[in-house]
Write an enzyme that holds these catalytic residues in place. Sequence first.
Site, PDB file in Angstrom:
ATOM      1  N   ILE A 238       0.827  -1.211   0.000  1.00 42.58           N
ATOM      2  CA  ILE A 238       0.000   0.000   0.000  1.00 42.58           C
ATOM      3  C   ILE A 238       0.856   1.254   0.000  1.00 42.58           C
ATOM      4  O   ILE A 238       0.405   2.311  -0.448  1.00 42.58           O
ATOM      5  CB  ILE A 238      -0.993   0.008   1.177  1.00 42.58           C
ATOM      6  CG1 ILE A 238      -0.270   0.030   2.514  1.00 42.58           C
ATOM      7  CG2 ILE A 238      -1.948  -1.173   1.097  1.00 42.58           C
ATOM      8  CD1 ILE A 238      -1.209   0.256   3.694  1.00 42.58           C
TER       9      ILE A 238
ATOM     10  N   TYR B 215       2.561  -7.262  17.633  1.00 42.12           N
ATOM     11  CA  TYR B 215       2.026  -6.490  16.512  1.00 42.12           C
ATOM     12  C   TYR B 215       0.856  -5.633  16.967  1.00 42.12           C
ATOM     13  O   TYR B 215       0.782  -4.430  16.643  1.00 42.12           O
ATOM     14  CB  TYR B 215       1.591  -7.425  15.383  1.00 42.12           C
ATOM     15  CG  TYR B 215       1.049  -6.691  14.176  1.00 42.12           C
ATOM     16  CD1 TYR B 215       1.879  -5.891  13.394  1.00 42.12           C
ATOM     17  CD2 TYR B 215      -0.296  -6.798  13.816  1.00 42.12           C
ATOM     18  CE1 TYR B 215       1.388  -5.208  12.285  1.00 42.12           C
ATOM     19  CE2 TYR B 215      -0.791  -6.121  12.709  1.00 42.12           C
ATOM     20  CZ  TYR B 215       0.049  -5.330  11.946  1.00 42.12           C
ATOM     21  OH  TYR B 215      -0.450  -4.650  10.860  1.00 42.12           O
TER      22      TYR B 215
END
Length: 314
Positions: A44, A182
Site C-alpha cells: 500500500i 504487533y
Amino acid sequence: MADHTKTQNPNQGKNDKKAQRRRALDLPDLSGRIAVVTGANSGIGRAAAEALAGAGAHVVFAVRDPERGRAAAAAVPGSTEVRRLDLADLTSVREFAASWTGPLDLLVNNAGVMMLPELRTKDGFEMQFGTNHLGHFALTNLLLPYLTDRVVTVASGAHRMADGIDFDDLDLTGRYTPQRAYAQSKLANLLFTLELQRRLTESGSPVRALAAHPGWAATNLQGRVANPFARVAMTVGNRFLAQDDRAGAQPTLYAATRDLPGASYVGPSGLAEMRGVPTLVGRTAAASDPVTARRLWEASQELTGVRFAVGVGA
C-alpha cells in the site's frame, strides 16, 4: 398498456461499488507539494506513492533498500526520488532527517513489520514496536519543524486485539507472541496520533495528525508472519477476502488529502472494516485514552532521545 417497470441490472450494484472506489481515488491537484512515504517500495505504500505522484506531488520513497526503492520509483509516472531509511535503526532515522532541507507538506508513516518472530532492532528494542512505533515517532518529531500540512500514520484493525501498552516491559520479554507484539505496536500508532495532535493543537500549529488503516489488503506483509499456519490462513484470506494494494491505499490517501479534523481515523466502510470505500471509523477505548497516549509519548521520548519541536514549516 405498456409496462414501464425498469428491469434491475444484476451487475448494477457491483458497478456502483466500482464507481465509488474510483471516485475515492480521485485526488486534488498536488502540484508543488512534497510528500515522504515510508516503505514506498511495495504494497500500500507503493500504491499511495504512485497515486500521490500521479496527482502532481513530488514523492520521496523512504525505504530500507534503495535498490528496490529505485526499481519501484522508476515504474511510477511523476516526480520521485529515493532516500534510504531504516526505521529499525535510529541512526538511520536521524541521518534521513538531518539530510532534509526545506518544507515538507505530507509525511506518510506507512512502513511496518508484521507478526515476526522475536527479534530486536539495532537499538535493542522489540522489532515490531521499535519499527512500527518508535522509528516513526522519531522520524516524525525530527521532521516536524519542516512539516506544513499533515502526518498520516498507518495503523491497523489489529489494535483491537491489544491488551494495552505494557509500560513495565514494552519488549514483552517472557510473554512475547508475534500477534501480541504487533497489536501493541498498532495500538501505539493510534495513541501516538492522538497525543501528537494534542501537542500540535496546544502549540498553535496548523499541522494535523491523522491515522488510517487499509482493512484486509493483500500485500507481502502477510507472507512474512512467523507462524506457518497463520501464513497459510492469510494466503487463503488474501485470495478470497482481501482487496488489492491500491484499494488498501485508499484510506491513507483519503486521510492525506481530505479536509478532516486532526486525530481522525480512516478505514474501509465495509463489513468489519475489511474492504470498501474509505470513511471515518472508530477505535477502541484503549486507543482513545489521552492519559495512556501521553504516557506512551513520554516513554518514547526517553527511549529515542527525540522530543517534540514545532518549527519553520508550521
